[in-house]
Design a protein around this motif. Structure first.
Motif, PDB file in Angstrom:
ATOM      1  N   GLN A  90       0.751  -1.305   0.179  1.00  0.00           N
ATOM      2  CA  GLN A  90      -0.015  -0.161   0.048  1.00  0.00           C
ATOM      3  C   GLN A  90       0.888   1.255  -0.028  1.00  0.00           C
ATOM      4  N   SER A  93       2.255   1.614  -3.377  1.00  0.00           N
ATOM      5  CA  SER A  93       1.397   1.967  -4.536  1.00  0.00           C
ATOM      6  C   SER A  93       1.164   3.436  -4.187  1.00  0.00           C
ATOM      7  N   SER A  94       0.887   3.812  -2.995  1.00  0.00           N
ATOM      8  CA  SER A  94       0.430   5.175  -2.731  1.00  0.00           C
ATOM      9  C   SER A  94       1.635   6.302  -3.305  1.00  0.00           C
TER      10      SER A  94
END
Length: 140
Positions: A90, A93-94
């Motif tokens: 995550q 991805s961010s």
């Protein structure tokens, strides 16, 4: 660069993040440095690992101390280490949405959890046209 087992770095030319190296150590960082790019250090405290540790775990103290020492050195060179907490996929991805990430460098992990995590990141990178390279480092 993002170090997954110990503090790591991300390389970025002006206004664009180019390299991320996932948490491990010297070999992946050496590869980023050889590319002649600026390095943007990143360390992710993995929630999946943290959730299984006692709050006063001595390994966390060691990592915090190491990150602080690393940051003191980096500050002398006009940089600093970014510390995030979350699930690595995550966080990566961010960051890939925030910056134009072209490559991710990391040292290979040999634990079951690390292999699974790295495969998930490899799949993410592949589907987002991010070059993901793992390097063998010291194994005991």
């Amino acid at each position: 660069m993002w170090f997954s087992t110990d503090p790591g770095c991300v390389s970025s030319p002006p206004n664009m993040m180019t390299y991320m190296a996932h948490h491990r150590s010297r070999r992946s960082m050496a590869m980023v440095i050889q590319r002649g790019k600026n390095i943007f250090p990143l360390f992710i405290f993995d929630e999946d690992i943290l959730s299984s540790l006692p709050e006063d775990d001595h390994r966390l103290n060691f990592i915090h101390d190491h990150l602080n020492k690393m940051n003191q050195v980096l500050l002398k060179h006009g940089s600093s280490i970014q510390i995030k907490r979350g699930k690595p996929i995550q966080v990566i991805s961010s960051l890939s949405k925030e910056f134009k990430v072209l490559s991710l460098f990391a040292n290979e992990d040999y634990e079951d959890y690390g292999i699974k995590r790295d495969n998930e990141i490899k799949d993410f990178c592949s589907s987002n046209y991010i070059d993901f390279q793992l390097f063998q480092d010291h194994v005991i």
